[in-house]
Design a protein around this motif. Structure first.
Motif, PDB file in Angstrom:
ATOM      1  N   ASP B   7       0.858  -1.173   0.000  1.00 58.50           N
ATOM      2  CA  ASP B   7       0.000   0.000   0.000  1.00 58.50           C
ATOM      3  C   ASP B   7       0.904   1.235   0.000  1.00 58.50           C
ATOM      4  O   ASP B   7       1.857   1.281   0.776  1.00 58.50           O
ATOM      5  CB  ASP B   7      -0.891  -0.017   1.242  1.00 58.50           C
ATOM      6  CG  ASP B   7      -1.666   1.267   1.416  1.00 58.50           C
ATOM      7  OD1 ASP B   7      -1.431   1.967   2.404  1.00 58.50           O
ATOM      8  OD2 ASP B   7      -2.496   1.569   0.529  1.00 58.50           O
ATOM      9  N   PRO B   8       0.688   2.227  -0.867  1.00 55.14           N
ATOM     10  CA  PRO B   8      -0.369   2.271  -1.880  1.00 55.14           C
ATOM     11  C   PRO B   8      -0.019   1.426  -3.111  1.00 55.14           C
ATOM     12  O   PRO B   8       1.089   0.935  -3.220  1.00 55.14           O
ATOM     13  CB  PRO B   8      -0.422   3.758  -2.245  1.00 55.14           C
ATOM     14  CG  PRO B   8       1.003   4.191  -2.084  1.00 55.14           C
ATOM     15  CD  PRO B   8       1.532   3.423  -0.892  1.00 55.14           C
ATOM     16  N   GLN B   9      -0.943   1.302  -4.024  1.00 60.76           N
ATOM     17  CA  GLN B   9      -0.670   0.604  -5.274  1.00 60.76           C
ATOM     18  C   GLN B   9       0.247   1.428  -6.159  1.00 60.76           C
ATOM     19  O   GLN B   9       1.050   0.880  -6.916  1.00 60.76           O
ATOM     20  CB  GLN B   9      -1.972   0.304  -6.021  1.00 60.76           C
ATOM     21  CG  GLN B   9      -2.828  -0.756  -5.353  1.00 60.76           C
ATOM     22  CD  GLN B   9      -4.035  -1.121  -6.189  1.00 60.76           C
ATOM     23  OE1 GLN B   9      -4.477  -0.335  -7.020  1.00 60.76           O
ATOM     24  NE2 GLN B   9      -4.587  -2.298  -5.963  1.00 60.76           N
ATOM     25  N   ALA B  10       0.088   2.747  -6.094  1.00 58.08           N
ATOM     26  CA  ALA B  10       0.910   3.631  -6.920  1.00 58.08           C
ATOM     27  C   ALA B  10       1.230   4.888  -6.143  1.00 58.08           C
ATOM     28  O   ALA B  10       0.454   5.326  -5.296  1.00 58.08           O
ATOM     29  CB  ALA B  10       0.198   3.967  -8.223  1.00 58.08           C
ATOM     30  N   LEU B  11       2.387   5.457  -6.458  1.00 59.60           N
ATOM     31  CA  LEU B  11       2.891   6.615  -5.737  1.00 59.60           C
ATOM     32  C   LEU B  11       3.656   7.488  -6.720  1.00 59.60           C
ATOM     33  O   LEU B  11       4.526   6.982  -7.444  1.00 59.60           O
ATOM     34  CB  LEU B  11       3.811   6.120  -4.624  1.00 59.60           C
ATOM     35  CG  LEU B  11       4.433   7.092  -3.655  1.00 59.60           C
ATOM     36  CD1 LEU B  11       3.370   7.858  -2.905  1.00 59.60           C
ATOM     37  CD2 LEU B  11       5.328   6.322  -2.668  1.00 59.60           C
ATOM     38  N   SER B  12       3.341   8.792  -6.735  1.00 62.11           N
ATOM     39  CA  SER B  12       4.051   9.710  -7.616  1.00 62.11           C
ATOM     40  C   SER B  12       4.623  10.836  -6.764  1.00 62.11           C
ATOM     41  O   SER B  12       3.889  11.484  -6.021  1.00 62.11           O
ATOM     42  CB  SER B  12       3.109  10.274  -8.684  1.00 62.11           C
ATOM     43  OG  SER B  12       3.807  11.171  -9.533  1.00 62.11           O
ATOM     44  N   ILE B  13       5.926  11.027  -6.852  1.00 63.90           N
ATOM     45  CA  ILE B  13       6.573  12.042  -6.022  1.00 63.90           C
ATOM     46  C   ILE B  13       7.556  12.856  -6.861  1.00 63.90           C
ATOM     47  O   ILE B  13       7.942  12.447  -7.966  1.00 63.90           O
ATOM     48  CB  ILE B  13       7.330  11.400  -4.844  1.00 63.90           C
ATOM     49  CG1 ILE B  13       8.354  10.372  -5.358  1.00 63.90           C
ATOM     50  CG2 ILE B  13       6.372  10.783  -3.847  1.00 63.90           C
ATOM     51  CD1 ILE B  13       9.230   9.804  -4.274  1.00 63.90           C
ATOM     52  N   THR B 106       3.899   0.799  -7.374  1.00 63.20           N
ATOM     53  CA  THR B 106       4.577   1.434  -8.499  1.00 63.20           C
ATOM     54  C   THR B 106       4.922   2.861  -8.113  1.00 63.20           C
ATOM     55  O   THR B 106       4.038   3.661  -7.805  1.00 63.20           O
ATOM     56  CB  THR B 106       3.693   1.418  -9.750  1.00 63.20           C
ATOM     57  OG1 THR B 106       3.413   0.063 -10.093  1.00 63.20           O
ATOM     58  CG2 THR B 106       4.408   2.090 -10.919  1.00 63.20           C
ATOM     59  N   VAL B 107       6.195   3.156  -8.119  1.00 68.45           N
ATOM     60  CA  VAL B 107       6.685   4.481  -7.728  1.00 68.45           C
ATOM     61  C   VAL B 107       7.173   5.224  -8.965  1.00 68.45           C
ATOM     62  O   VAL B 107       7.992   4.694  -9.731  1.00 68.45           O
ATOM     63  CB  VAL B 107       7.818   4.373  -6.696  1.00 68.45           C
ATOM     64  CG1 VAL B 107       8.401   5.747  -6.389  1.00 68.45           C
ATOM     65  CG2 VAL B 107       7.312   3.706  -5.428  1.00 68.45           C
TER      66      VAL B 107
END
Lengths: 117, 111
Positions: B7-13, B106-107
């Motif tokens: 968790d999370p499934q996807a992460l955008s930073i 997915t980062v």
């Protein structure tokens, strides 16, 4: 060392065909395993081997056979390919295989993409 | 069935920010591992934490393990574009030869 190698990189099969996915490692690792990776599902263990001559089933073994005649090689055979076996297949190896120190660092091959029509 | 769930499934930073992802699992474990997968490639081992350890560091990676909550977290500090990848936790259940992987986080690190 080449590490873990897999062949072929990509394969298209027709339903009902059979084929063997090759996996080899040159690190003298005792433990080897096969996983399949499907979108949104992570990796699922198909079969594994704790040494030459010893194999066992993982989470999703149906439709697949393995053998381990040498320490280096661990081929995965699809007996009669089905569209549900369309996936990316990864082979992995690990230097340990004892119950107390199992599966320290697994080394993965680059994968084989399989499409079954 | 999958033992671990990320968790999370996807992460955008943004580049330079920290990225944190979590993993929960269901049964007792011998150790928990984190792997990275770049697009179209095999998985690469990042770090292993044993059930009797609570925190471990490796470079810009920090992993924590809370066995009472059956959860782990992976922190990537000062992220770089090269950290863009999928990250998977994998659990080794006690006295078991099998690794069980989660579905991954997915980062995406934006420049």
């Amino acid at each position: 060392n080449a590490g873990v190698t897999q062949t072929p990189k990509f394969q298209v099969l027709k339903t009902g065909q059979s084929m063997t996915l090759q996996c080899a490692q040159d690190m003298n690792h005792e433990y080897m395993s096969w996983y399949r990776q499907d979108p949104g599902m992570g990796l699922r263990l198909i079969h594994y081997s704790v040494g030459a001559g010893i194999t066992d089933q993982g989470e999703v073994p149906n439709g697949y056979n393995v053998s381990r005649s040498t320490t280096e090689d661990f081929p995965l055979r699809l007996l009669s390919a089905a569209p549900s076996q369309t996936s990316v297949y990864f082979c992995a190896s690990s230097p340990t295989g004892t119950p107390l120190e199992v599966q320290e660092t697994q080394y993965f091959g680059p994968g084989t993409r399989l499409l079954v029509l | 069935s999958q033992q671990g769930e990320e968790d999370p499934q996807a992460l955008s930073i943004q580049e330079g920010e920290n990225a944190t992802m979590n993993c929960s699992y269901k049964t007792s474990i011998n150790n928990l591992q984190w792997y990275r997968q770049n697009s179209g490639r095999g998985l690469v081992h990042l770090i292993l934490i044993r059930s009797n350890e609570r925190e471990k560091h490796s470079g810009r990676l920090r992993v924590t393990l809370d066995t009472s909550k059956k959860s782990s977290s992976l922190l990537i500090t000062a992220s770089r574009a090269a950290d863009t990848a999928s990250y998977f936790c994998a659990t080794d259940a006690s006295n078991d030869y099998k690794l069980s992987f989660g579905a991954g986080t997915t980062v995406t690190v934006r420049a």
